[in-house]
Design a protein around this motif. Structure first.
Motif, mmCIF file in Angstrom:
data_model
loop_
_atom_site.group_PDB
_atom_site.id
_atom_site.type_symbol
_atom_site.label_atom_id
_atom_site.label_comp_id
_atom_site.label_asym_id
_atom_site.label_seq_id
_atom_site.Cartn_x
_atom_site.Cartn_y
_atom_site.Cartn_z
ATOM 1 N N ALA A 27 0.965 -1.060 -0.142
ATOM 2 C CA ALA A 27 0.036 -0.153 0.089
ATOM 3 C C ALA A 27 0.770 1.404 -0.023
ATOM 4 O O ALA A 27 0.577 2.179 -0.621
ATOM 5 C CB ALA A 27 -0.788 0.039 1.072
ATOM 6 N N PHE A 28 2.005 1.368 0.848
ATOM 7 C CA PHE A 28 2.775 2.283 0.809
ATOM 8 C C PHE A 28 3.453 2.698 -0.680
ATOM 9 O O PHE A 28 3.450 3.858 -0.892
ATOM 10 C CB PHE A 28 3.943 2.441 1.986
ATOM 11 C CG PHE A 28 3.278 2.171 3.301
ATOM 12 C CD1 PHE A 28 2.306 2.847 3.785
ATOM 13 C CD2 PHE A 28 3.800 1.132 4.117
ATOM 14 C CE1 PHE A 28 1.759 2.699 5.048
ATOM 15 C CE2 PHE A 28 3.165 0.952 5.421
ATOM 16 C CZ PHE A 28 2.190 1.892 5.796
ATOM 17 N N ARG A 29 3.877 1.886 -1.182
ATOM 18 C CA ARG A 29 4.481 1.883 -2.476
ATOM 19 C C ARG A 29 3.499 2.420 -3.556
ATOM 20 O O ARG A 29 3.807 3.473 -4.283
ATOM 21 C CB ARG A 29 5.081 0.561 -2.944
ATOM 22 C CG ARG A 29 6.417 0.254 -2.708
ATOM 23 C CD ARG A 29 6.847 -0.950 -3.244
ATOM 24 N NE ARG A 29 6.110 -2.144 -3.170
ATOM 25 C CZ ARG A 29 6.428 -3.030 -2.149
ATOM 26 N NH1 ARG A 29 7.246 -2.755 -1.299
ATOM 27 N NH2 ARG A 29 5.654 -4.147 -1.951
ATOM 28 N N LYS A 30 2.163 2.048 -3.518
ATOM 29 C CA LYS A 30 1.305 2.389 -4.287
ATOM 30 C C LYS A 30 0.820 3.754 -4.209
ATOM 31 O O LYS A 30 0.636 4.604 -5.261
ATOM 32 C CB LYS A 30 -0.194 1.580 -4.047
ATOM 33 C CG LYS A 30 -1.094 1.630 -5.235
ATOM 34 C CD LYS A 30 -2.353 0.895 -4.736
ATOM 35 C CE LYS A 30 -3.530 1.007 -5.655
ATOM 36 N NZ LYS A 30 -4.726 0.087 -5.150
ATOM 37 N N TYR A 31 1.017 4.379 -3.168
ATOM 38 C CA TYR A 31 0.610 5.778 -2.708
ATOM 39 C C TYR A 31 1.747 6.733 -2.687
ATOM 40 O O TYR A 31 1.511 7.818 -2.200
ATOM 41 C CB TYR A 31 -0.272 6.060 -1.609
ATOM 42 C CG TYR A 31 -1.519 5.167 -1.839
ATOM 43 C CD1 TYR A 31 -2.823 5.988 -2.742
ATOM 44 C CD2 TYR A 31 -1.927 3.937 -1.585
ATOM 45 C CE1 TYR A 31 -3.928 5.134 -3.032
ATOM 46 C CE2 TYR A 31 -3.237 3.170 -2.129
ATOM 47 C CZ TYR A 31 -4.186 3.938 -2.736
ATOM 48 O OH TYR A 31 -5.174 3.335 -3.298
ATOM 49 N N GLY A 32 3.113 6.298 -3.114
ATOM 50 C CA GLY A 32 4.015 7.036 -2.937
ATOM 51 C C GLY A 32 4.713 7.578 -1.738
ATOM 52 O O GLY A 32 5.215 8.391 -1.418
ATOM 53 N N ALA A 33 4.405 6.569 -0.749
ATOM 54 C CA ALA A 33 5.065 6.838 0.673
ATOM 55 C C ALA A 33 6.514 7.015 0.737
ATOM 56 O O ALA A 33 7.152 6.002 -0.223
ATOM 57 C CB ALA A 33 4.337 6.089 1.565
ATOM 58 N N LYS A 34 7.060 7.777 1.715
ATOM 59 C CA LYS A 34 8.538 7.788 1.803
ATOM 60 C C LYS A 34 8.639 7.683 3.389
ATOM 61 O O LYS A 34 8.188 8.642 4.190
ATOM 62 C CB LYS A 34 9.008 8.955 1.443
ATOM 63 C CG LYS A 34 10.777 9.149 1.590
ATOM 64 C CD LYS A 34 11.060 10.503 1.029
ATOM 65 C CE LYS A 34 12.373 10.610 1.493
ATOM 66 N NZ LYS A 34 13.069 12.117 1.175
ATOM 67 N N TYR A 73 -4.078 -1.846 2.325
ATOM 68 C CA TYR A 73 -3.531 -1.400 3.891
ATOM 69 C C TYR A 73 -4.577 -2.185 4.696
ATOM 70 O O TYR A 73 -4.427 -2.386 5.873
ATOM 71 C CB TYR A 73 -3.638 -0.029 3.931
ATOM 72 C CG TYR A 73 -3.054 0.228 5.464
ATOM 73 C CD1 TYR A 73 -1.516 0.020 5.881
ATOM 74 C CD2 TYR A 73 -3.917 0.553 6.394
ATOM 75 C CE1 TYR A 73 -1.165 0.014 7.035
ATOM 76 C CE2 TYR A 73 -3.110 0.778 7.763
ATOM 77 C CZ TYR A 73 -2.101 0.572 7.965
ATOM 78 O OH TYR A 73 -1.652 0.570 9.222
ATOM 79 N N GLN A 74 -5.887 -2.215 4.361
ATOM 80 C CA GLN A 74 -6.915 -2.581 5.273
ATOM 81 C C GLN A 74 -6.619 -3.905 5.383
ATOM 82 O O GLN A 74 -6.905 -4.584 6.470
ATOM 83 C CB GLN A 74 -8.385 -2.543 4.747
ATOM 84 C CG GLN A 74 -8.722 -0.778 4.920
ATOM 85 C CD GLN A 74 -8.606 -0.551 6.250
ATOM 86 O OE1 GLN A 74 -9.251 -1.036 7.330
ATOM 87 N NE2 GLN A 74 -8.054 0.799 6.539
#
Length: 96
Positions: A27-34, A73-74
Motif C-alpha cells: 500500500a505504501f508503494r502504491k501511494y508514493g510513501a517515503k 492497507y486494510q
C-alpha cells in the motif's frame, strides 16, 4: 503540499506483527510513501510512550488518506489487530 502519517505502535506479538509488516509496504508503494522515521531511538517528553514511532511522508493529504483506506492497507491492518496497539494520525505538511 506533502502530508505525514504519524504512527505510534506497541507490538505485543512480534511474530504475528510480521504478517502486517509483510503486507503493508504494498500500500505504501502504491501511494508514493517515503519513510522518514521507523522505530529507532526516541524519547517521549509528554503523553503516553509507545515503543515504535513511525513517520511516513506522502505526496499530499489525499494520498495518505487513500493509502490508509486502500484494500491493500486494510488487509494488512487485519493482521496487526490483536497483536499490536496503534495510534495513527495523518497531518498536512506546511507549504514550502
Amino acid at each position: 503540499m506533502p502530508a505525514y502519517w504519524i504512527a505510534h505502535v506497541d507490538v505485543h506479538d512480534p511474530q504475528q506483527y510480521r504478517n502486517y509488516t509483510d503486507l503493508a509496504p504494498e500500500a505504501f508503494r502504491k501511494y508514493g510513501a517515503k519513510f522518514l522515521a521507523r522505530g529507532g531511538k526516541s524519547q517521549t517528553l509528554e503523553g503516553p510512550a509507545f515503543e515504535r514511532n513511525v513517520v511516513i511522508e506522502f505526496p499530499d493529504f489525499q494520498a495518505a488518506i487513500d493509502c490508509y483506506n486502500s484494500a491493500e492497507y486494510q488487509l494488512a491492518k487485519t493482521k496487526r489487530i490483536g497483536h499490536a496497539v496503534s495510534q495513527v494520525t495523518i497531518v498536512e505538511g506546511l507549504q514550502a
